[in-house]
Design a protein around this motif. Structure first.
Motif, PDB file in Angstrom:
ATOM      1  N   ILE A  39      70.283  45.277  26.721  1.00  0.00           N
ATOM      2  CA  ILE A  39      70.583  46.542  27.389  1.00  0.00           C
ATOM      3  C   ILE A  39      69.385  47.450  27.168  1.00  0.00           C
ATOM      4  O   ILE A  39      68.968  47.686  26.028  1.00  0.00           O
ATOM      5  N   LEU A  40      68.813  47.944  28.256  1.00  0.00           N
ATOM      6  CA  LEU A  40      67.645  48.802  28.212  1.00  0.00           C
ATOM      7  C   LEU A  40      68.060  50.209  28.621  1.00  0.00           C
ATOM      8  O   LEU A  40      68.741  50.392  29.646  1.00  0.00           O
ATOM      9  N   PHE A  41      67.654  51.191  27.823  1.00  0.00           N
ATOM     10  CA  PHE A  41      68.059  52.570  28.070  1.00  0.00           C
ATOM     11  C   PHE A  41      66.869  53.479  27.804  1.00  0.00           C
ATOM     12  O   PHE A  41      66.194  53.364  26.787  1.00  0.00           O
ATOM     13  N   GLY A  42      66.599  54.374  28.732  1.00  0.00           N
ATOM     14  CA  GLY A  42      65.474  55.283  28.551  1.00  0.00           C
ATOM     15  C   GLY A  42      65.634  56.528  29.390  1.00  0.00           C
ATOM     16  O   GLY A  42      66.644  56.724  30.065  1.00  0.00           O
ATOM     17  N   GLY A  43      64.616  57.380  29.341  1.00  0.00           N
ATOM     18  CA  GLY A  43      64.687  58.598  30.132  1.00  0.00           C
ATOM     19  C   GLY A  43      63.541  59.540  29.829  1.00  0.00           C
ATOM     20  O   GLY A  43      62.668  59.281  29.000  1.00  0.00           O
ATOM     21  N   THR A  44      63.550  60.649  30.526  1.00  0.00           N
ATOM     22  CA  THR A  44      62.561  61.706  30.342  1.00  0.00           C
ATOM     23  C   THR A  44      63.289  62.992  29.967  1.00  0.00           C
ATOM     24  O   THR A  44      64.313  63.333  30.565  1.00  0.00           O
ATOM     25  N   ILE A  45      62.762  63.676  28.965  1.00  0.00           N
ATOM     26  CA  ILE A  45      63.283  64.993  28.603  1.00  0.00           C
ATOM     27  C   ILE A  45      62.654  66.053  29.498  1.00  0.00           C
ATOM     28  O   ILE A  45      63.333  66.914  30.049  1.00  0.00           O
ATOM     29  N   ASN A  46      61.342  65.964  29.629  1.00  0.00           N
ATOM     30  CA  ASN A  46      60.569  66.768  30.579  1.00  0.00           C
ATOM     31  C   ASN A  46      59.276  66.006  30.837  1.00  0.00           C
ATOM     32  O   ASN A  46      59.151  64.844  30.429  1.00  0.00           O
ATOM     33  N   LYS A  47      58.321  66.625  31.480  1.00  0.00           N
ATOM     34  CA  LYS A  47      57.111  65.899  31.849  1.00  0.00           C
ATOM     35  C   LYS A  47      56.252  65.530  30.641  1.00  0.00           C
ATOM     36  O   LYS A  47      55.304  64.744  30.760  1.00  0.00           O
TER      37      LYS A  47
END
Length: 392
Positions: free
Chosen positions: A72-80
């Motif tokens: 399971i791969l999980f990621g994201g961006t908080i801001n730039k």
């Protein structure tokens, strides 16, 4: 070979039918606000494996079905300026393992269902500029192109596993805990990808008259890669399937003072651990749409005067040729791999692998088959493997 063909025909047909439906999306993305997003993905690799003379009495082809990877791969961006990534894995679930009786006599095999799901990657990245990023956490070591490639996008059936000889207690599935500085510097022609980090490496262990890493020294691992055309991402790929023009030349180092030992449980000898590597990678689409791919690397491992079995040199090479013409529901790519490790202790391990990939929807859905001609680890057993992959 006739018996092997009959035993593999039905399972291969079943797996092909099971993944013939193209996934709708490779990643599910969710918008949190104008700056923040998160995404989730699933990697599933299912295998069937047949080993020559592998049955309990040493005859016939032994078959084994198991889950090579379930992630399971999980990621994201908080801001730039900030992003993150977390990945779990449960590898080789159901793979056969040997069974011994109370007198330690080998008596057969059973499926290994005791594997556990664990965190394999977990990092936060601060993106100050394209040329300067800081990454903290559990990070894939920035050493060779082979070990820094993502498992979702391998060219062949698997990594060139034989050539990765990091100190046994210095990593977790080629990852280590620490902080890394990385960036991409544009040049008049091409770009320079640099990565260097401080990691835990081998921890202190007291032995007989010696202590491994007694001063708690950092492990220093780094890599430089010159890209003649397009650059690669945080995780390299084994092929870009015609979507990028890659010609790269890389070099890496791995060092820890007092990080080498003859035995990492009860050491009697300690020395500095040093390793270096050079590699070349070409994955370049032709005018007719076909994509030849080639990669070669050399690694030197130095465990000083400890006599550890991982001291030695390694070489790996792999090549593929992706035909752009559609064949049924996918595209065909013949692949050949070779890997070899020459230990200073006199134990050599090498293998030649002849394979083919059937790219149904790139990395999102594909079938691979590979025949291993075992050439140097003393087993004298050929292995045939088929694998189905879904990345959704």
């Amino acid at each position: 070979m006739k018996k092997l063909a009959l035993k593999t025909l039905i399972p291969a047909a079943f797996i092909a039918s099971a993944i013939s439906t193209t996934p709708a999306n490779a990643v599910a993305k969710f918008k949190i606000n104008d700056e923040s997003t998160v995404w989730i993905s699933l990697l599933l690799q299912l295998r069937g494996e047949w080993t020559e003379d592998g049955q309990v009495d040493g005859s016939g082809w032994r078959s084994d079905f198991y889950i090579r990877r379930a992630r399971i791969l999980f990621g994201g961006t908080i801001n730039k300026y900030v992003d993150f990534f977390v990945e779990t894995d449960n590898p080789n679930m159901g793979k056969d393992k040997k069974v011994y009786d109370n007198s330690n006599n080998f008596i057969g095999y059973k499926s290994d269902n005791d594997t556990k799901t664990f965190i394999q990657d977990a990092w936060i990245r601060l993106k100050f500029a394209k040329e300067f990023n800081i990454v903290m956490g559990q990070i894939l070591l920035p050493f060779s192109h082979n070990n820094a490639t993502g498992a979702t996008s391998l060219l062949g059936l698997d990594y060139n596993l034989t050539v990765v000889k990091f100190p046994p207690t210095s990593h977790f599935v080629w990852r280590d805990y620490g902080v890394e500085v990385m960036g991409l510097v544009s040049l008049p022609k091409g770009s320079l990808d640099y990565r260097i980090g401080l990691f835990d490496g081998v921890e202190s262990v007291r032995g007989t008259g010696v202590t491994v890493n007694k001063d708690d020294n950092y492990r220093v691992t780094g890599r430089l890669q010159y890209n003649l055309f397009d650059s690669e991402g945080f995780y390299y790929k084994g092929t870009y399937l015609g979507k990028k023009k890659i010609v790269s030349f890389g070099a890496g180092i791995d060092y820890q003072k007092d990080g080498a030992a003859d035995n990492y449980t009860t050491p009697t000898k300690v020395d500095d651990y040093k390793a270096w590597t050079v590699d070349m990678f070409i994955d370049y689409p032709l005018e007719n749409g076909d994509v030849p791919s080639f990669q070669i690397g050399y690694i030197d491992y130095d465990y000083g005067n400890t006599g550890h079995a991982n001291d030695g040199t390694a070489i790996y090479a792999q090549a593929g040729y992706l035909f752009s013409k559609q064949m049924g529901i996918g595209k065909i790519e013949p692949i050949v791999r070779y890997q070899s490790f020459d230990s200073s202790s006199g134990t050599d391990d090498s293998g030649l692998y002849l394979g083919v990939a059937y790219w149904i929807d790139g990395f999102r859905a594909n079938l691979k088959a590979e025949y291993e001609i075992d050439g140097g680890d003393g087993k004298d057993q050929d292995v045939f493997t088929i694998q189905a992959q879904i990345l959704f």
